[in-house]
Design a protein around this motif. Structure first.
Motif, PDB file in Angstrom:
ATOM      1  N   ASN A 135      43.460 -14.368 -98.066  1.00  0.00           N
ATOM      2  CA  ASN A 135      42.844 -13.527 -99.417  1.00  0.00           C
ATOM      3  C   ASN A 135      41.225 -13.371 -99.002  1.00  0.00           C
ATOM      4  O   ASN A 135      40.523 -12.235 -99.915  1.00  0.00           O
ATOM      5  N   GLU A 136      41.220 -13.882 -98.123  1.00  0.00           N
ATOM      6  CA  GLU A 136      39.099 -13.692 -98.567  1.00  0.00           C
ATOM      7  C   GLU A 136      38.504 -14.612 -96.652  1.00  0.00           C
ATOM      8  O   GLU A 136      39.915 -15.142 -96.386  1.00  0.00           O
ATOM      9  N   PHE A 137      38.013 -13.713 -95.922  1.00  0.00           N
ATOM     10  CA  PHE A 137      37.378 -14.299 -94.626  1.00  0.00           C
ATOM     11  C   PHE A 137      36.521 -14.398 -94.813  1.00  0.00           C
ATOM     12  O   PHE A 137      35.465 -13.235 -95.479  1.00  0.00           O
ATOM     13  N   VAL A 138      35.606 -15.509 -94.311  1.00  0.00           N
ATOM     14  CA  VAL A 138      34.086 -15.175 -93.850  1.00  0.00           C
ATOM     15  C   VAL A 138      33.604 -15.913 -92.922  1.00  0.00           C
ATOM     16  O   VAL A 138      34.193 -16.910 -92.083  1.00  0.00           O
ATOM     17  N   PHE A 139      32.990 -15.031 -91.902  1.00  0.00           N
ATOM     18  CA  PHE A 139      32.396 -15.203 -91.279  1.00  0.00           C
ATOM     19  C   PHE A 139      30.847 -15.057 -90.833  1.00  0.00           C
ATOM     20  O   PHE A 139      30.233 -15.231 -91.674  1.00  0.00           O
ATOM     21  N   ILE A 140      31.356 -16.724 -89.723  1.00  0.00           N
ATOM     22  CA  ILE A 140      29.865 -17.062 -89.610  1.00  0.00           C
ATOM     23  C   ILE A 140      28.761 -16.176 -88.379  1.00  0.00           C
ATOM     24  O   ILE A 140      29.178 -16.093 -87.406  1.00  0.00           O
ATOM     25  N   ILE A 141      27.309 -16.318 -88.610  1.00  0.00           N
ATOM     26  CA  ILE A 141      27.045 -15.605 -87.476  1.00  0.00           C
ATOM     27  C   ILE A 141      26.140 -16.602 -86.699  1.00  0.00           C
ATOM     28  O   ILE A 141      25.063 -17.170 -87.577  1.00  0.00           O
ATOM     29  N   HIS A 142      26.110 -17.457 -85.621  1.00  0.00           N
ATOM     30  CA  HIS A 142      25.294 -18.607 -84.742  1.00  0.00           C
ATOM     31  C   HIS A 142      24.177 -17.088 -83.750  1.00  0.00           C
ATOM     32  O   HIS A 142      24.707 -16.656 -83.193  1.00  0.00           O
ATOM     33  N   ASP A 143      23.324 -18.064 -83.869  1.00  0.00           N
ATOM     34  CA  ASP A 143      21.926 -17.905 -83.107  1.00  0.00           C
ATOM     35  C   ASP A 143      22.716 -18.382 -81.626  1.00  0.00           C
ATOM     36  O   ASP A 143      23.209 -19.725 -81.670  1.00  0.00           O
ATOM     37  N   LYS A 144      22.201 -17.986 -80.458  1.00  0.00           N
ATOM     38  CA  LYS A 144      22.589 -18.895 -79.754  1.00  0.00           C
ATOM     39  C   LYS A 144      21.357 -19.393 -78.904  1.00  0.00           C
ATOM     40  O   LYS A 144      21.976 -19.922 -78.265  1.00  0.00           O
ATOM     41  N   HIS A 145      20.833 -19.219 -79.190  1.00  0.00           N
ATOM     42  CA  HIS A 145      19.229 -20.447 -78.528  1.00  0.00           C
ATOM     43  C   HIS A 145      18.758 -21.174 -79.614  1.00  0.00           C
ATOM     44  O   HIS A 145      18.496 -22.151 -78.897  1.00  0.00           O
ATOM     45  N   SER A 146      19.697 -21.564 -80.481  1.00  0.00           N
ATOM     46  CA  SER A 146      19.563 -22.795 -81.458  1.00  0.00           C
ATOM     47  C   SER A 146      21.448 -23.523 -81.819  1.00  0.00           C
ATOM     48  O   SER A 146      22.179 -22.578 -81.874  1.00  0.00           O
TER      49      SER A 146
END
Length: 181
Positions: free
Chosen positions: A64-75
């Motif tokens: 029904n809905e998808f949430v994607f998370i963007i993670h910083d690679k340096h922290s």
């Protein structure tokens, strides 16, 4: 994980993201309040964010809905999120909503993240048309849409109603699967 680069990675929302997601949303409330009021309202405390994540994981399982998370690679920081919503599986269409923390704004990261998520959604989920709605004064969002390969389609009258404000016209941007006829 659906994408990884030198600077960031993208994955579906997981329970372990609660603290950093809450931190992102609470620390950027003023920046996000106009266009993401419901998401902010659902994430005012760590406990509410944990509940939000449980509901969104169930929603993803039901497609029904998808949430994607963007993670910083340096922290350990979550720098942004992308929500795939308003899904119509019959016509294979969905809409992106997104936000990025103030510290990461203006670096082109969201355009790259939208491109990567677009590829994933088309190739793995099978959608063919993706949309972004943005207010013309939200230049960062407009630039993200255009920088991600979306094309302006139309101005939608009174499409969005901010909290306690008059409805706003929104600009519709669209991306269609390249081999779609």
């Amino acid at each position: 994980m659906i994408y990884s680069s030198e600077h960031f990675s993208i994955s579906l929302l997981q329970p372990k993201d609660a603290l950093q997601l809450n931190k992102l949303l609470v620390s950027n409330t003023e920046r996000f309040i106009r266009f993401l009021p419901k998401t902010l309202e659902e994430n005012t405390t760590l406990e509410s964010t944990q509940y939000y994540i449980k509901r969104k994981i169930k929603s993803a399982k039901k497609r029904n809905e998808f949430v994607f998370i963007i993670h910083d690679k340096h922290s350990i920081d979550i720098i942004g999120m992308i929500i795939l919503k308003n899904l119509d599986w019959k016509i294979k269409k969905g809409e992106f909503a997104y936000c990025i923390g103030k510290r990461f704004k203006g670096k082109g990261l969201m355009s790259k993240a939208i491109k990567a998520t677009t590829n994933y959604v088309i190739e793995e989920l099978g959608l063919e048309t993706l949309q972004i709605l943005s207010h013309k004064t939200n230049l960062s969002s407009v630039n993200t849409a255009l920088g991600s390969g979306f094309e302006w389609q139309a101005t939608l009258k009174d499409e969005f109603k901010p909290l306690n404000k008059a409805p706003l016209d929104m600009e519709l941007f669209e991306f269609s699967r390249p081999d779609r006829f």
